[in-house]
Write a protein that holds these residues in place. Structure first.
Motif, mmCIF file in Angstrom:
data_model
loop_
_atom_site.group_PDB
_atom_site.id
_atom_site.type_symbol
_atom_site.label_atom_id
_atom_site.label_comp_id
_atom_site.label_asym_id
_atom_site.label_seq_id
_atom_site.Cartn_x
_atom_site.Cartn_y
_atom_site.Cartn_z
ATOM 1 N N ASP A 175 45.162 -25.159 37.987
ATOM 2 C CA ASP A 175 45.025 -23.745 38.382
ATOM 3 C C ASP A 175 46.419 -23.119 38.356
ATOM 4 O OD1 ASP A 175 44.549 -21.270 39.932
ATOM 5 O OD2 ASP A 175 42.627 -22.204 40.411
ATOM 6 N N THR A 231 38.998 -27.481 37.715
ATOM 7 C CA THR A 231 39.828 -26.597 36.886
ATOM 8 C C THR A 231 39.359 -25.152 36.917
ATOM 9 O OG1 THR A 231 40.722 -26.243 34.651
ATOM 10 C CG2 THR A 231 38.459 -27.047 34.803
ATOM 11 N N GLU A 232 40.327 -24.254 36.836
ATOM 12 C CA GLU A 232 40.065 -22.830 36.619
ATOM 13 C C GLU A 232 39.791 -22.633 35.124
ATOM 14 O OE1 GLU A 232 39.107 -19.715 36.704
ATOM 15 O OE2 GLU A 232 40.284 -19.222 38.484
ATOM 16 N N THR A 257 36.529 -21.049 39.790
ATOM 17 C CA THR A 257 37.023 -19.908 39.029
ATOM 18 C C THR A 257 36.694 -18.563 39.659
ATOM 19 O OG1 THR A 257 36.920 -18.860 36.847
ATOM 20 C CG2 THR A 257 34.906 -19.872 37.678
ATOM 21 N N ASN A 258 37.431 -17.544 39.195
ATOM 22 C CA ASN A 258 37.126 -16.162 39.576
ATOM 23 C C ASN A 258 35.998 -15.578 38.729
ATOM 24 O OD1 ASN A 258 39.087 -15.639 41.657
ATOM 25 N ND2 ASN A 258 40.664 -15.717 40.065
ATOM 26 N N THR A 307 32.506 -20.572 42.477
ATOM 27 C CA THR A 307 33.283 -19.342 42.332
ATOM 28 C C THR A 307 34.158 -19.112 43.566
ATOM 29 O OG1 THR A 307 31.433 -18.047 43.225
ATOM 30 C CG2 THR A 307 31.595 -18.229 40.838
ATOM 31 N N LYS A 308 35.263 -18.403 43.346
ATOM 32 C CA LYS A 308 36.197 -18.050 44.426
ATOM 33 C C LYS A 308 35.755 -16.734 45.068
ATOM 34 C CE LYS A 308 40.017 -20.150 41.850
ATOM 35 N NZ LYS A 308 41.288 -19.899 41.122
#
Length: 268
Positions: free
Chosen positions: A152, A195-196, A226-227, A247-248
């Motif tokens: 990230d 991982t992002e 992830t975003n 998700t974030k």
């Protein structure tokens, strides 16, 4: 009257901890090694009220022992850890921080609120630790013997996840872009990858494709954190063969629960 280590903080929080214990409501606890007086503690309080205005919070300090105690109303260990990052940043920036920070939450970390606070204070005094290190308090931690790779570009995410899982007994490796992620994966052969998708140097999808097709290394399960929240992103990611998608903003407890499930086949 005989004084015990951290007794000022324990006395200040006594009736709050009794209330949480009797009502079985959650509360976050943070103990930091810091050298400051009552006036400087007021500056810490004012700063945190600006940063997180909706949080019910109590502060105390023991100047003789060099300790700051923070009690967060109805907060989990995941949020308490997040809160501690802001506390650390402010204490460091103002030259108050002198040692590590210990984070816990009742009843997640212990079923006995006041005893837990006493144990946290005792641990941070007796065990020492590096200045600025954030540790998660948990009695009876067991070594997991699993290694994870986290990729990230956000340093706060890396620090938060690394600190939490390191003190849960995992070996944690990190990378800030896809290219470094591949190098870390080939070097350490982790049991799990988080991982992002938004990565530089080598994009997230390319990173996933690359490590899943390395002939010399058995593919580890991959969790995306992830975003990206669009359905097409989720669909495309699973087409690349990932095992989970989160998700974030995210909960560390949820991440851990999902990790345990993904690691079960690795151990069988």
């Amino acid at each position: 009257m005989e004084q015990h280590v951290g007794s000022r903080i324990i006395q200040t929080f006594h009736h709050f901890l009794q209330y949480y214990q009797e009502s079985n409501l959650a509360c976050g606890m943070i103990i930091a090694r810091a050298d400051l007086d009552a006036k400087q503690l007021e500056r810490v309080k004012a700063h945190m009220e600006r940063m997180e205005p909706e949080v019910g919070v109590q502060f105390s300090h023991d100047q003789e022992e060099g300790l700051v105690g923070i009690l967060l109303d109805n907060r989990t260990i995941g949020y308490s850890h997040f809160y501690s990052l802001y506390v650390k940043e402010f204490l460091e920036d103002n030259g108050f921080l002198t040692g590590p920070i210990l984070v816990g939450s009742f009843p997640e970390s212990s079923p006995y609120a006041e005893q837990m606070l006493f144990d946290m204070i005792t641990e941070i005094i007796e065990s020492g630790g590096e200045k600025g290190e954030i540790r998660v308090f948990k009695k009876g931690n067991e070594k997991k013997n699993d290694s994870i790779l986290i990729v990230d570009s956000d340093q706060k995410v890396l620090e938060l996840v690394t600190s939490y899982f390191t003190h849960k007994g995992y070996t944690v490796h990190t990378a800030t872009d896809g290219k470094e992620g591949v190098a870390q994966y080939e070097l350490h052969h982790p049991n799990l990858v988080i991982t992002e998708i938004n990565l530089s140097a080598l994009g997230g999808y390319q990173f996933i494709h690359h490590i899943k097709h390395l002939e010399s290394i058995k593919a580890a399960p991959i969790m995306v954190l992830t975003n990206k929240q669009l359905e097409e992103d989720v669909k495309r990611t699973f087409e690349y063969g990932v095992s989970d998608y989160v998700t974030k903003p995210f909960s560390l407890m949820e991440i851990e629960q999902r990790m345990v499930k993904l690691l079960q086949p690795v151990h069988s």
